[in-house]
Motif scaffolding. Structure first.
Motif, mmCIF file in Angstrom:
data_model
loop_
_atom_site.group_PDB
_atom_site.id
_atom_site.type_symbol
_atom_site.label_atom_id
_atom_site.label_comp_id
_atom_site.label_asym_id
_atom_site.label_seq_id
_atom_site.Cartn_x
_atom_site.Cartn_y
_atom_site.Cartn_z
ATOM 1 N N ILE A 73 42.144 103.166 18.865
ATOM 2 C CA ILE A 73 41.384 101.937 18.601
ATOM 3 C C ILE A 73 42.220 100.952 17.791
ATOM 4 C CG2 ILE A 73 39.408 100.990 17.308
ATOM 5 C CD1 ILE A 73 37.900 103.588 18.076
ATOM 6 N N PHE A 74 42.847 101.429 16.736
ATOM 7 C CA PHE A 74 43.654 100.539 15.889
ATOM 8 C C PHE A 74 44.952 100.121 16.582
ATOM 9 C CE2 PHE A 74 40.674 101.567 12.636
ATOM 10 C CZ PHE A 74 40.754 100.524 11.729
ATOM 11 N N ALA A 75 45.485 100.998 17.424
ATOM 12 C CA ALA A 75 46.696 100.642 18.169
ATOM 13 C C ALA A 75 46.410 99.516 19.161
ATOM 14 C CB ALA A 75 47.243 101.867 18.898
ATOM 15 N N LEU A 76 45.255 99.578 19.795
ATOM 16 C CA LEU A 76 44.863 98.520 20.729
ATOM 17 C C LEU A 76 44.699 97.191 20.000
ATOM 18 C CD1 LEU A 76 42.274 100.405 22.982
ATOM 19 C CD2 LEU A 76 44.543 99.585 23.646
ATOM 20 N N ALA A 77 44.123 97.253 18.802
ATOM 21 C CA ALA A 77 43.964 96.030 18.004
ATOM 22 C C ALA A 77 45.324 95.500 17.564
ATOM 23 C CB ALA A 77 43.096 96.321 16.783
ATOM 24 N N ALA A 78 46.227 96.391 17.169
ATOM 25 C CA ALA A 78 47.555 95.989 16.701
ATOM 26 C C ALA A 78 48.411 95.425 17.834
ATOM 27 C CB ALA A 78 48.256 97.174 16.049
ATOM 28 N N SER A 79 48.150 95.888 19.058
ATOM 29 C CA SER A 79 48.954 95.426 20.192
ATOM 30 C C SER A 79 48.760 93.936 20.454
ATOM 31 C CB SER A 79 48.594 96.228 21.446
ATOM 32 O OG SER A 79 47.271 95.930 21.866
ATOM 33 N N ARG A 80 47.688 93.367 19.910
ATOM 34 C CA ARG A 80 47.400 91.949 20.074
ATOM 35 C C ARG A 80 48.084 91.104 19.004
ATOM 36 N NH1 ARG A 80 45.147 91.231 25.105
ATOM 37 N NH2 ARG A 80 43.717 92.948 25.555
ATOM 38 N N MET A 81 48.722 91.784 18.043
ATOM 39 C CA MET A 81 49.314 91.058 16.919
ATOM 40 C C MET A 81 50.838 91.125 16.951
ATOM 41 S SD MET A 81 46.784 92.124 13.772
ATOM 42 C CE MET A 81 46.927 93.902 14.007
#
Length: 212
Positions: A31-39
């Motif tokens: 979940i956090f990796a998916l969010a970080a991939s946008r940054m």
């Protein structure tokens, strides 16, 4: 309890539960990796880096109920209760619980980020408010401000004790950081140890109250 005893208790708790514990850890990091991939940010551009930090704070706060769900899961293991992947999302169970969680994480996150400019204040704030996730679960009667106050009270005179517990994981932490898999594997062990630490502090507080 010594650091070794906390760790032994954590391993005993996880016996027969490693598959579930690792599943929770994997889904959490996905979940956090998916969010970080946008940054992303440009290291040569100060504005870009500041936007990246701000976005990180926002993501941390918005997804704080998931982080709380992770705490709930490992705390339940310690208490002999069942938990699963669905436990990660219990922080979204009600609007009140969600907003209370976000408010508490917002204050703690901002204090730690602001303190990080001088390093030591960040560590101090982090240790002082480390029990906030557990108290959000155990003390629904308290407002988010009162939860922070209760964490300060429980950690009074015990910050170094917690710091030493963290330091006892330093070798494991270095090894884990060599790969994402290592972090995923270490998380259940560390979080369960922390849950035992909280349970011990709570027991001590209750004993002190009864004998006062």
């Amino acid at each position: 309890m010594t650091n070794l005893q906390y760790k032994q208790a954590a391993l005993a708790t996880l016996k027969g539960k490693w598959l579930t514990a690792l599943s929770i850890s994997i889904i959490y990091f996905v979940i956090f990796a998916l969010a970080a991939s946008r940054m992303s940010f440009d290291q040569d551009n100060l504005d870009s880096m500041l936007r990246f930090v701000a976005l990180n704070i926002v993501v941390t706060i918005v997804l704080s109920p998931v982080t709380l769900g992770r705490t709930i899961a490992y705390l339940r293991f310690v208490r002999g209760e069942s938990a699963g992947i669905g436990t990660l999302f219990e922080g979204f169970a009600s609007i009140r619980f969600y907003l209370r969680t976000m408010a508490a994480y917002t204050l703690v996150t901002l204090l730690v980020y602001v303190g990080s400019f001088l390093i030591l204040p960040a560590i101090y704030f982090y240790l002082m408010y480390r029990l906030v996730p557990f108290l959000l679960v155990d003390r629904p009667d308290l407002s988010f401000v009162q939860v922070l106050g209760e964490s300060r009270r429980m950690m009074r005179g015990r910050k170094w004790r917690l710091a030493k517990l963290y330091l006892s994981f330093i070798i494991w932490g270095i090894l884990a950081l060599l790969s994402t898999v290592g972090v995923v594997l270490l998380t259940p062990y560390f979080d369960t140890t922390m849950a035992h630490f909280y349970e011990k502090l709570k027991q001590e507080q209750q004993t002190a109250t009864r004998t006062a």
